[in-house]
Design a protein around this motif. Structure first.
Motif, PDB file in Angstrom:
ATOM      1  N   HIS A 188       0.829  -1.211   0.000  1.00  0.00           N
ATOM      2  CA  HIS A 188       0.000   0.000   0.000  1.00  0.00           C
ATOM      3  C   HIS A 188       0.865   1.263   0.000  1.00  0.00           C
ATOM      4  CE1 HIS A 188      -3.692  -2.096   0.099  1.00  0.00           C
ATOM      5  NE2 HIS A 188      -3.603  -2.545   1.333  1.00  0.00           N
ATOM      6  N   ARG A 189       1.997   1.207   0.667  1.00  0.00           N
ATOM      7  CA  ARG A 189       2.903   2.358   0.624  1.00  0.00           C
ATOM      8  C   ARG A 189       3.410   2.582  -0.792  1.00  0.00           C
ATOM      9  NH1 ARG A 189       7.599   2.925   4.656  1.00  0.00           N
ATOM     10  NH2 ARG A 189       7.435   5.011   3.740  1.00  0.00           N
ATOM     11  N   ASN A 190       3.681   1.489  -1.502  1.00  0.00           N
ATOM     12  CA  ASN A 190       4.093   1.615  -2.906  1.00  0.00           C
ATOM     13  C   ASN A 190       2.978   2.238  -3.738  1.00  0.00           C
ATOM     14  OD1 ASN A 190       6.637   0.523  -2.487  1.00  0.00           O
ATOM     15  ND2 ASN A 190       5.967  -1.579  -2.927  1.00  0.00           N
ATOM     16  N   CYS A 192       0.823   4.396  -2.684  1.00  0.00           N
ATOM     17  CA  CYS A 192       0.840   5.830  -2.372  1.00  0.00           C
ATOM     18  C   CYS A 192       1.967   6.541  -3.107  1.00  0.00           C
ATOM     19  CB  CYS A 192       0.980   6.039  -0.861  1.00  0.00           C
ATOM     20  SG  CYS A 192      -0.452   5.495   0.100  1.00  0.00           S
ATOM     21  N   THR A 193       3.110   5.898  -3.173  1.00  0.00           N
ATOM     22  CA  THR A 193       4.248   6.484  -3.894  1.00  0.00           C
ATOM     23  C   THR A 193       3.944   6.604  -5.385  1.00  0.00           C
ATOM     24  OG1 THR A 193       5.839   5.587  -2.295  1.00  0.00           O
ATOM     25  CG2 THR A 193       6.686   6.193  -4.472  1.00  0.00           C
ATOM     26  N   THR A 196       1.585   9.463  -5.942  1.00  0.00           N
ATOM     27  CA  THR A 196       2.305  10.735  -5.859  1.00  0.00           C
ATOM     28  C   THR A 196       3.064  11.025  -7.150  1.00  0.00           C
ATOM     29  OG1 THR A 196       2.537  10.578  -3.452  1.00  0.00           O
ATOM     30  CG2 THR A 196       4.092  12.005  -4.602  1.00  0.00           C
ATOM     31  N   ALA A 238      -2.242  11.305  -0.409  1.00  0.00           N
ATOM     32  CA  ALA A 238      -1.256  10.240  -0.563  1.00  0.00           C
ATOM     33  C   ALA A 238      -0.237  10.272   0.567  1.00  0.00           C
ATOM     34  CB  ALA A 238      -0.558  10.364  -1.917  1.00  0.00           C
ATOM     35  N   THR A 239       0.189  11.475   0.931  1.00  0.00           N
ATOM     36  CA  THR A 239       1.152  11.616   2.030  1.00  0.00           C
ATOM     37  C   THR A 239       0.557  11.163   3.349  1.00  0.00           C
ATOM     38  OG1 THR A 239       2.231  13.479   0.923  1.00  0.00           O
ATOM     39  CG2 THR A 239       2.600  13.265   3.289  1.00  0.00           C
ATOM     40  N   ASP A 242       0.258   7.333   3.367  1.00  0.00           N
ATOM     41  CA  ASP A 242       1.576   6.730   3.569  1.00  0.00           C
ATOM     42  C   ASP A 242       1.990   6.829   5.027  1.00  0.00           C
ATOM     43  OD1 ASP A 242       4.139   5.629   2.368  1.00  0.00           O
ATOM     44  OD2 ASP A 242       4.880   7.432   3.369  1.00  0.00           O
ATOM     45  N   SER A 243       1.698   7.966   5.656  1.00  0.00           N
ATOM     46  CA  SER A 243       2.037   8.147   7.066  1.00  0.00           C
ATOM     47  C   SER A 243       1.275   7.152   7.948  1.00  0.00           C
ATOM     48  CB  SER A 243       1.718   9.582   7.489  1.00  0.00           C
ATOM     49  OG  SER A 243       1.961   9.773   8.866  1.00  0.00           O
ATOM     50  N   CYS A 245       0.186   4.205   6.982  1.00  0.00           N
ATOM     51  CA  CYS A 245       0.775   2.893   6.733  1.00  0.00           C
ATOM     52  C   CYS A 245       2.102   2.721   7.476  1.00  0.00           C
ATOM     53  CB  CYS A 245       0.983   2.683   5.229  1.00  0.00           C
ATOM     54  SG  CYS A 245      -0.545   2.457   4.295  1.00  0.00           S
ATOM     55  N   VAL A 246       2.902   3.777   7.529  1.00  0.00           N
ATOM     56  CA  VAL A 246       4.171   3.723   8.263  1.00  0.00           C
ATOM     57  C   VAL A 246       3.912   3.435   9.738  1.00  0.00           C
ATOM     58  CG1 VAL A 246       6.119   5.104   9.098  1.00  0.00           C
ATOM     59  CG2 VAL A 246       5.475   5.178   6.687  1.00  0.00           C
TER      60      VAL A 246
END
Length: 260
Positions: A188-190, A192-193, A196, A238-239, A242-243, A245-246
């Motif tokens: 999922h982070r990918n 979001c990247t 972006t 998206a940011t 990602d946050s 998910c982190v």
């Protein structure tokens, strides 16, 4: 889990703007039709005694036609032009903004100009330019809508999974399930990247006009979202995702370490 859904608000904003642009395009078309029905009058040579004065005096008939142009503009384009400014803006100021300074001056009741073929051609040309500009803006808005639909699909994929995963506490998962969750969060982070990257590439592009000029997607975004709490709803979302998910990955790792 609270996740920023401002992309959905952006889609609503673009839809409303597209409807306004389409309505204005229809108004410009209606104005053009009314101008086409008016007959221009070639200016008569001024009397010899009047050569010391500037301009060509209007005939009563020509003055009536200039008045008809002003009324046509007031009935069609003006209501769609003053939506974002004070309603008491003088009519000729709106003509100036939508058509040109010279046309506004020529149509002013205090100006000694006739509704000549040259003035009619100038109005027709300016109206054609506005139609081209509005068509280009409509295409740019359609591209923005498509980009937002793509962004929303990614946002929903991530948020739906996060909300579903949140139903099961980490304490209820075994080691393998925790590792799978960590890997899914990385996926999922990918996403979001990638979102972006796609958005930044889109903002660097533009929608071309047939005249060779263009509408920058970045400047269009500034206009569309100037009243939003963030300047870039897609990038902000998206940011934010990602946050989230982190943070989730960090919590999963803590559990993995304790069980290793």
């Amino acid at each position: 889990m609270a996740v920023n859904t401002i992309v959905r608000q952006a889609r609503t904003r673009v839809r409303a703007e597209r409807e306004a642009v389409d309505a204005k395009a229809d108004a410009v078309e209606a104005f053009a039709d009314r101008i086409a029905d008016l007959t221009a009058t070639p200016p008569s040579p001024p009397p010899l005694a009047a050569t010391v004065t500037a301009g060509t005096p209007r005939s009563r008939q020509s003055d009536d036609r200039c008045r008809a142009v002003r009324q046509a503009f007031a009935d069609t384009i003006r209501p769609h032009s003053v939506a974002d400014v004070a309603d008491d803006e003088p009519l000729l100021e709106t003509v100036r903004a939508e058509l040109s300074d010279s046309i506004a001056v020529a149509l002013a009741p205090t100006t000694d100009r006739s509704f000549s073929p040259g003035l009619k051609r100038a109005i027709v040309s300016a109206t054609s330019d506005r139609r081209t500009e509005l068509a280009t803006l409509a295409r740019a808005l359609e591209r923005e809508r498509t980009a937002l639909d793509d962004a929303q699909a990614t946002v929903e994929t991530v948020t739906d999974w996060l909300l579903d995963a949140d139903e099961t506490p980490l304490t209820g998962l075994g080691f393998d399930a925790l590792r799978t969750r960590h890997e899914t969060l990385a996926t999922h982070r990918n996403r979001c990247t990638d979102l972006t990257d796609r958005r930044q590439a889109f903002l660097r592009a533009a929608t071309e006009r047939s005249t060779g000029t263009r509408i920058s997607h970045r400047s269009l975004g500034h206009y569309l979202y100037e009243d939003f709490p963030v300047d870039h709803p897609v990038l902000a979302t998206a940011t934010r995702l990602d946050s989230v998910c982190v943070s989730c990955q960090r919590a999963v790792r803590d559990h993995l370490v304790r069980r290793a």
